[in-house]
Structure formats: structure tokens, C-alpha cells
Design an enzyme around this catalytic site. Structure first.
Site, PDB file in Angstrom:
ATOM      1  N   GLU B  60       0.731  -1.201  -0.063  1.00  0.00           N
ATOM      2  CA  GLU B  60      -0.236  -0.046  -0.008  1.00  0.00           C
ATOM      3  C   GLU B  60       0.733   1.382   0.122  1.00  0.00           C
ATOM      4  OE1 GLU B  60      -0.727  -2.790   1.781  1.00  0.00           O
ATOM      5  OE2 GLU B  60      -2.657  -3.210   0.634  1.00  0.00           O
ATOM      6  N   HIS B 129     -12.152  -5.327   7.406  1.00  0.00           N
ATOM      7  CA  HIS B 129     -12.774  -5.057   6.198  1.00  0.00           C
ATOM      8  C   HIS B 129     -13.852  -4.246   6.062  1.00  0.00           C
ATOM      9  CE1 HIS B 129     -10.516  -8.829   5.699  1.00  0.00           C
ATOM     10  NE2 HIS B 129     -10.494  -8.416   4.283  1.00  0.00           N
TER      11      HIS B 129
END
Lengths: 334, 322
Positions: B60, B129
Site C-alpha cells: 500500500e 474489512h
């Protein structure tokens, strides 16, 4: 002979930039001790490797450096005033004194604005290299960092991306042996250049105290990058002759020193190279040194007369368009 | 006009952007052949090529850092972080590079780019999530933070974000990706950044919300026939302060609804702004209906996300004032 002349001029330019950097470095440190400058990260010991790297770069190549790159900047042609004005944070500093000293920026010379968090410039350099490759430009990116940066996730990310996308970027580790107080032996178990293999890019070790050796190795890496042959990690070994910054005393954590003027001083080594090549003699070297001393003194005094930026500039350039919150907050402050 | 889900509207915006400007590139994990884990980028790599729709390694901070470097070098990157929950290794890049480059270079260097990421719960994603981390971004000067609540705004805001001169954090409420449909023009259009949307007008209460909570609030208000202003903020940084204050001065009662945890959530800031500017108009306390100060649970997510009952409790309590 014209070819000889070209080399002679190149070497003299390199040596002059090193002398200029060393002189400026000492001037800034002295000024800091006198309370005229807030902070500085001395570059003493890294002049040869930076100038050697800069010799291999073209003006349109992009530099993503860190906070100890003054010799490279000076060799690249960035005016000494740009450096002094930033150190002083005066009205002529493009960033108006927003950043600590040593955090330079010069878009004109394709020298990207400097950050403090180490190695965070490296993924940016990979992205810039991707853009250049995508745009089919023949330019490349040089990213610099210290040996401590080799431990960061950003180092790993950037080198891996450069490998995966075959990017025209050179990662130049200015390995001065110390990350503030931690010696490189305690930073990593292997030599830093060997890490390149893990990313499928080329790894090269250079003698960072010898500008010719560093130049030749960076030049070869530049050629590979321009030829579409991908990235290189160069581990240029030198020694941080000064402290990490004006805020620490190396005597507290290390006994090893390299004294100025000693045989290990890269400026002495460089002087020898120029004398052996018969490009300079002692008298000419003295001439360079005295002219440089005067230049630094004059420029420093000139820049010191420039007033501080207006306080309102401290809150400008946050966004393209001033937000209503900041407008309101600044009205309250000023 | 087509009936589209938010996923389709975003795909349509990305298709338009890639099709009209060669400097636009997409990068993220699994966004190529796979079309992204939510299929927002479906079909774009085969249409525009691997050099414009990049399947990146799993990193990321590298995705964000590379995007910044691309933006500095003439490209217009749109990066995707697969789940907002995974963005934290890139926070150094976002906070210390992306958000500060204009400032620290005196405006010489700028970072026009968009960072898209799905956020919020309701899809059985558990604590990794489902997070709503908008406050982390909205607390950082230099960023602009946007979140659509419907397909129309999603496409229009994304096109606006790409024309912005500064980095835009584009938060996509994943619960709404496919659960609602709406009319979306096939052509290009813009929804302005910095402007809230007054979705419903009323007089007895101002309900300020955004992103994932908007449909819940609208359903609650309609079902219970609440005479409310419903404000969809759409941009979280900078807030549309005029729209907020105008409504509060009319109704005198405020509730703020968001999914993110209460403490230092957007509601805290909005509440402070209202008290500073319109305290004389208030007939009662400003009530927040938010997610709790706990991680987001897997099994009982319906208890975490604000629901009709909790929203009505706040509205009913406010009606006892004034």
C-alpha cells in the site's frame, strides 16, 4: 587536446563544488553555534560521492534527495543563495521558512523538495521513473538516502517496484556508516548493495570517498537506465565526518573519527586525484579555496540581510484554494 | 441515462477519464484482469492496457508513494487501496508526502491525484474489512476528503476530483456499491467538491450525514414521516459550513449520523462548528448517532451500524426541546 580539456574542466568543476560545499558546511555550523542559524545537518565527508553522482546526471534528470545533499545541489548548479536562504528561512526562500534548515527544494533544477521522514522519497522516485518511462522520455531519476534508510519499508517497496516495472531509477545509498548513533553494522547484517539481488536489480558498491569511482559507477547505472535496462542500487561508502545534526555530539556514541585534512578526508583524496592528473597544483587549489571562502562569506552576509517572510506566509500554499477554515484561523492568529 | 449501481457509475467515470486523457493511469492490487475485488475497474485493463491499469505488488505505501511520484511527473494517477482498513502502512506517505508537498515547496510541486478506497461495514467483513477511518484523513491539512452516497454523485465527484489541483481521498461506501441503483448520465458531468446536498427539506430537525449512512437516514425519515432537513455532506474536508449553518438556523435541532466511532468522529467537529456559529438558534443539544468506540464486529454488525431505532431515538429526544 580538447578531450583532455573536457575532462579537466569536468574534474575542476567537481573539485570546486566540493570545496564550496565544505566551506559552506563549516560556515553554517559556525553560524549555528553563534545562534544565527537554527539547525543544520552537516555534509562533511559525503562531498566526493555526491559530486561524483551529480557529474553523471543531466539537467532534465530528476533528483529525489534527502536532507544531506548540499554538495550534489551545488554541483548541479543550484545557487548558493538558494541554500543559504532556506537555511535562514528568510523572505527569499521559496518555501518562506516553513521547513527546518537542510530541507531544500529547487524545481528549476529538478531537485524535488526534501522531506524529513527517511526513505519516503524512494517510492516517489519509483513513481517519477514510471512516469518518465511511460512518457517515453530519455530522462532518469536519482534517489538518495542514508544507510539507515535501508531498514525501512519504503526502501523495500521502492526497490521492489523498480524491479517489477524495470524503472529508470538509481538508488544511491550515501553510506556514511552512521544513522545518528547506530553504526551500519548494527543496521543490517549484509552489505547494502547486495540487497539489490533480492529485487532483481543491479547492485554496485562504490568508493564514496573517491569521486571518480562514484562517478564512473553512477554513469554506468545511468546508461543502463537510459537504455531501458532498469534500476541500480549503488552503495557509496563514505564517512560522516561531522555529527548527524547540530543537535548531537558524536563523541557520545563513537570513537572513530576522520579529521579534516587527514588522508581519509574525501577532499584531500580528491585534491590528490586532480594533482596526479596535473589538472591542478597546490597554488591553484589554494586559489580555489580562498575564492570560495570569500564567496561563501559574501553570500552569507548578503542573505543574512534579507528580512524574514511575512508571518501570513506560514499558512499559505496548504491547498491550491485557501479553505474557509484556514482563512478563519489565520484571521484569528494575525 | 442508465440505471447503474455505484460500482457501475465509478467504472463509467474511470472509463471516461482513461478514454479522454492519456496521462490518467490506474494502479492498485488486483485491479487489472480481476477488475478489483469489488469489480470497480472491471474491463479497464483489457481496454487501456497494462501500462495504464497497473496491477501492483502488494504494498500500500508503494501504491501511494508511486502515485505521488507519478503526479509530480505529469501523470494523473488514480490509486486504489483495496480496503481502507489496509491503508495504514501508507499513512506516512499520505500525511508526510502527499499532503505536504505543495506547502513545503512553496507551491512549486503539487500532487494532483485521487486515492480511492472502499470503507465501512455491512458486508460481513469483520474488523479488518469494515472500518470507517475518515477522521484520520480529515484531520490532515492539505488533503481533500470526499465520499459519495449514491451512483450519480459517485461518478460526478470522481470526475471533479480528477480536475482538482490537490490530492483527493475518495472514500467509497462499500455497503452501497451494489445495494442501490440510480440514474446516471452516460456522458461526463461534475458534482462539485465542497458542496453538500440537501436531499430532503423539513423544519423540525437537521439530520447531517454522509456516505454509507445516507440511505438509512432517508429511509428512517420517510418511514416515520419526520419533518427533517437531510444533509448529505459529500465532502468531509472542507465541510460545507454554509449549508450546515443555514439548516441549523432554520430547524434549531441537530442530529449527526455517521458509522465511524463517536469519539473525535466527524460529528464532534460538526457539533463544535455549530456551537461556535449558531448556538443561539439551538433549542436542544446536538445529538450524535454513530458507531461505538469499539472495533467493528463480524457477527453482530447490525448492532454496530446506526439503525432506524437509534436515529429515531435521537430525533424523538430532540422534539422534547423548544
Amino acid at each position: 587536446m580538447p578531450e583532455d580539456n573536457e575532462e579537466r574542466n569536468k574534474y575542476i568543476k567537481a573539485y570546486t563544488a566540493m570545496v564550496l560545499s565544505r566551506t559552506l558546511d563549516k560556515k553554517i555550523v559556525t553560524a549555528q553555534r553563534q545562534g544565527r542559524v537554527g539547525f543544520y545537518t552537516p555534509t562533511m565527508g559525503q562531498e566526493a560521492l555526491q559530486v561524483g553522482a551529480s557529474m553523471a546526471m543531466e539537467p532534465n534528470d530528476l533528483i529525489y534527495g534527502y536532507y544531506r545533499d548540499v554538495p550534489l545541489m551545488l554541483h548541479r548548479g543550484i545557487p548558493i543563495e538558494t541554500i543559504i536562504n532556506q537555511i535562514m528561512g528568510n523572505d527569499s526562500d521559496k518555501a518562506k521558512g516553513r521547513q527546518m534548515p537542510s530541507h531544500f527544494s529547487s524545481k528549476e533544477f529538478n531537485f524535488m523538495s526534501i522531506q524529513s521522514p527517511v526513505a519516503t522519497n524512494l517510492p516517489l522516485a519509483a513513481g517519477a521513473a514510471y512516469a518518465l518511462k511511460y512518457q517515453k522520455k530519455n530522462n532518469i531519476v536519482l534517489a538518495t538516502f542514508g544507510d539507515g534508510s535501508s531498514s525501512t519499508p519504503d526502501f523495500h517497496a521502492a526497490l521492489n517496484l523498480a524491479g517489477v516495472y524495470d524503472l529508470p531509477v538509481i538508488f544511491l545509498c550515501e553510506n556514511n556508516g552512521w544513522a545518528i548513533s547506530l553504526p551500519v553494522e548494527k543496521q543490517t547484517r549484509v552489505e547494502i548493495w547486495t540487497k539489490a539481488e533480492a529485487y532483481g536489480i543491479k547492485g554496485v558498491k562504490a568508493d564514496g570517498n573517491n569521486f571518480v569511482d562514484t562517478y564512473e559507477k553512477v554513469r554506468d547505472a545511468v546508461k543502463r537506465a537510459r537504455d531501458g535496462k532498469g534500476a541500480t542500487l549503488i552503495d557509496a561508502i563514505s564517512f560522516r565526518m561531522g555529527p548527524h545534526s547540530t543537535s548531537d555530539d558524536p563523541a557520545k556514541y563513537r570513537s572513530e573519527t576522520v579529521d579534516e585534512g587527514s588522508e581519509k578526508d574525501p577532499l584531500v583524496i580528491s585534491g590528490k586525484i586532480l594533482k596526479e592528473k596535473k589538472f591542478l597544483d597546490d597554488k591553484m587549489i589554494e586559489g580555489i579555496k580562498s575564492r570560495t571562502a570569500k564567496l561563501v562569506e559574501d553570500k552569507f552576509n548578503e542573505c543574512e540581510k534579507i528580512p524574514a517572510p511575512d508571518p501570513s506566509t506560514a499558512f499559505a500554499d496548504v491547498n491550491a484554494k485557501l479553505t474557509w477554515m484556514l482563512k478563519e484561523e489565520v484571521e484569528d492568529i494575525l | 441515462m442508465s440505471e447503474m449501481t455505484m460500482v457501475q457509475a465509478l467504472n463509467s467515470a474511470l472509463d471516461h477519464l482513461l478514454g479522454t486523457d492519456k496521462s490518467v493511469v490506474l494502479l492498485g492490487e488486483d485491479i487489472g484482469k480481476d477488475g478489483g475485488v469489488f469489480r470497480v475497474t472491471d474491463g479497464l485493463q483489457s481496454k487501456y492496457g497494462e501500462d495504464r491499469v497497473l496491477d501492483t505488488p502488494l504494498v500500500e505505501l508503494g501504491i501511494v508513494g508511486m502515485s505521488i511520484g507519478m503526479a509530480l511527473t505529469g501523470l494523473k494517477p488514480i490509486a486504489e487501496i483495496q480496503f481502507q482498513d489496509f491503508i495504514y502502512t501508507a499513512m506516512d506517505q499520505i500525511i508526510n508526502q502527499m499532503a505536504k508537498i505543495r506547502y513545503r515547496s512553496g507551491g512549486d510541486y503539487t500532487v494532483p491525484m485521487v486515492l480511492r478506497t472502499p470503507y465501512g461495514g455491512g458486508v460481513k467483513g469483520g474488523l479488518y474489512h469494515s472500518q470507517s477511518g475518515e477522521t484520520y484523513f480529515a484531520h490532515t491539512a492539505g488533503l481533500t476528503v470526499v465520499t459519495p452516497s449514491n451512483p450519480y454523485d459517485a461518478k460526478g465527484l470522481l470526475i471533479s476530483a480528477m480536475e482538482y489541483d490537490d490530492p483527493v481521498i475518495f472514500l467509497e461506501p462499500k455497503r452501497l456499491y451494489r445495494s442501490i441503483k440510480g440514474s446516471v448520465p452516460d456522458k461526463e458531468y461534475k458534482v462539485p467538491i465542497g458542496e453538500a446536498n440537501l436531499l430532503k427539506e423539513g423544519n423540525s430537525v437537521s439530520i447531517i450525514t454522509y456516505g454509507s449512512m445516507v440511505p438509512t437516514v432517508l429511509n428512517t425519515v420517510e418511514k416515520n414521516k419526520v419533518d427533517a432537513d437531510v444533509i448529505d455532506l459529500r465532502t468531509l474536508l472542507p465541510l460545507d459550513i454554509d449549508a450546515i449553518i443555514k439548516s441549523v438556523k432554520k430547524t434549531g435541532r441537530v442530529t449527526i449520523v455517521h458509522e465511524a466511532p463517536r469519539t473525535l468522529g466527524m460529528g464532534a467537529e460538526i457539533s463544535a462548528l455549530i456551537s461556535e456559529r449558531a448556538i443561539d438558534s439551538l433549542q436542544g443539544p446536538i445529538l450524535r448517532v454513530t458507531g461505538p468506540d469499539s472495533p467493528f464486529p463480524y457477527r453482530w454488525e447490525e448492532y454496530y451500524i446506526p439503525n432506524e431505532k437509534r436515529i429515531m431515538n435521537a430525533i424523538n429526544r430532540l422534539q422534547t426541546f423548544g
